[in-house]
Design an enzyme around this catalytic site. Sequence first.
Site, mmCIF file in Angstrom:
data_model
loop_
_atom_site.group_PDB
_atom_site.id
_atom_site.type_symbol
_atom_site.label_atom_id
_atom_site.label_comp_id
_atom_site.label_asym_id
_atom_site.label_seq_id
_atom_site.Cartn_x
_atom_site.Cartn_y
_atom_site.Cartn_z
ATOM 1 N N PRO A 1 20.410 11.645 -1.508
ATOM 2 C CA PRO A 1 19.930 10.827 -0.403
ATOM 3 C C PRO A 1 18.566 11.304 0.116
ATOM 4 C CG PRO A 1 22.194 11.532 -0.043
ATOM 5 C CD PRO A 1 21.676 12.316 -1.190
ATOM 6 N N ARG B 1 27.771 11.726 -8.322
ATOM 7 C CA ARG B 1 28.308 12.103 -7.012
ATOM 8 C C ARG B 1 29.463 11.196 -6.583
ATOM 9 N NH1 ARG B 1 23.932 14.881 -3.924
ATOM 10 N NH2 ARG B 1 24.993 14.241 -2.018
ATOM 11 N N ARG C 1 17.465 16.223 6.312
ATOM 12 C CA ARG C 1 18.872 16.486 6.592
ATOM 13 C C ARG C 1 19.004 16.895 8.050
ATOM 14 N NH1 ARG C 1 18.846 14.478 2.375
ATOM 15 N NH2 ARG C 1 19.915 15.051 0.424
ATOM 16 N N TYR D 1 33.098 12.206 -5.329
ATOM 17 C CA TYR D 1 33.233 12.647 -3.934
ATOM 18 C C TYR D 1 33.003 11.487 -2.971
ATOM 19 C CZ TYR D 1 32.527 15.548 0.238
ATOM 20 O OH TYR D 1 32.629 16.119 1.491
ATOM 21 N N GLU E 1 32.974 8.117 -3.360
ATOM 22 C CA GLU E 1 33.955 7.034 -3.407
ATOM 23 C C GLU E 1 35.366 7.533 -3.144
ATOM 24 O OE1 GLU E 1 32.777 4.318 -3.016
ATOM 25 O OE2 GLU E 1 31.846 3.367 -4.750
ATOM 26 N N GLY E 2 35.646 8.783 -3.511
ATOM 27 C CA GLY E 2 36.949 9.352 -3.172
ATOM 28 C C GLY E 2 37.168 9.388 -1.670
ATOM 29 N N GLN F 1 17.402 10.451 3.158
ATOM 30 C CA GLN F 1 17.527 10.663 4.596
ATOM 31 C C GLN F 1 18.994 10.856 4.968
ATOM 32 O OE1 GLN F 1 15.583 6.920 5.815
ATOM 33 N NE2 GLN F 1 14.096 8.165 6.923
ATOM 34 N N VAL G 1 21.432 25.100 2.564
ATOM 35 C CA VAL G 1 21.319 26.254 3.452
ATOM 36 C C VAL G 1 21.667 27.540 2.713
ATOM 37 C CG1 VAL G 1 22.248 27.391 5.505
ATOM 38 C CG2 VAL G 1 21.666 24.960 5.589
ATOM 39 N N SER G 2 22.791 27.554 2.025
ATOM 40 C CA SER G 2 23.189 28.761 1.301
ATOM 41 C C SER G 2 22.201 29.079 0.181
ATOM 42 C CB SER G 2 24.610 28.625 0.751
ATOM 43 O OG SER G 2 24.768 27.408 0.061
#
Length: 317
Positions: free
Chosen positions: A280, A148, A217, A151, A153-154, A282, A194-195
């Site tokens: 994650p 991941r 979430r 994304y 660190e970017g 939480q 969700v999707s």
Amino acid sequence: MSRLYYSRKRVMVTGGAGFLGSHLIDRLLAEGHDVLCVDNLFTGSRDNLVEAAKNPNFEFMRHDVTWPLYVEVDEIWNLACPASPIHYQHDPVQTTKTSVHGAINMLGLAKRLGARIFQASTSEVYGDPHVHPQPEGYWGNVNPIGPRSCYDEGKRCAETLFFDYHRQHGLDIKVARIFNTYGPRMHPADGRVVSNFVMQALKGEPITIYGDGSQTRSFCFVDDLIEGFLRFMKAPAEVTGPMNLGNPSEFTILELAEMAIRLTGSGSTIVRQPLPADDPKQRQPDIALARKALGWQPTVPLEQGLERTIAYFKQFT
């Protein structure tokens, strides 16, 4: 001339054909602005811009923000970057380039124009947090070399660039850390929870939960988030952020799955798969700053927002 003429701005939205970008463009057009949508359509879709395209104040440009762009605008919203794991992990090098090179190019443009610039950052800058809920002052717990990281660190590097341009060049910046957001125009196959749950429930397929479903979430309906965007962008220059924007109401993944089944009237069952790397446990925003600085907080309850999202997704089943 009318007051509308004097208040009209030429606004550029990168990533404008995406889920959030298209909703933002609708609001900006409704306010009477000229809007330039810039998108390479990697994850965005022209279908999201059907209504916007009917407006004479709307213009579309197909362009990748990793390359410089020379346009004349009064305001820049930088939303360009794949935001779901299935999309940003497809080409991780390009994801990092979009966050970092894209930020450099947009900041350079804003510097030349003297324009205010908004950065769509993310709650992923907090990683798998040791502090809960997450305030803006928390520096995060991020794996710099995981799947991941392109994304996470970017986006962290993009924030660094924004604040260095602000300190070094006096650039007028707004940096928003966006927490989980959902609603119509989400991509039905974007891999987000969700999707995934809504589409699986509508099709009567087993709903896939990763881990035991106890991870949490906080879900913000898109209309609430865009209202936060607009208030933040209009706030005084000293309100730079970073600012959390999201819904502090916390739900477990299992609760979301059960709600999706109930609201769709589905016969889906729940199946469990191993938890992905660096997922994650939480995620909940502390939005005290947004409440104080913007007078903003979400108003759409999860059940109501899910009903509107389900109505949208029914066209794909």
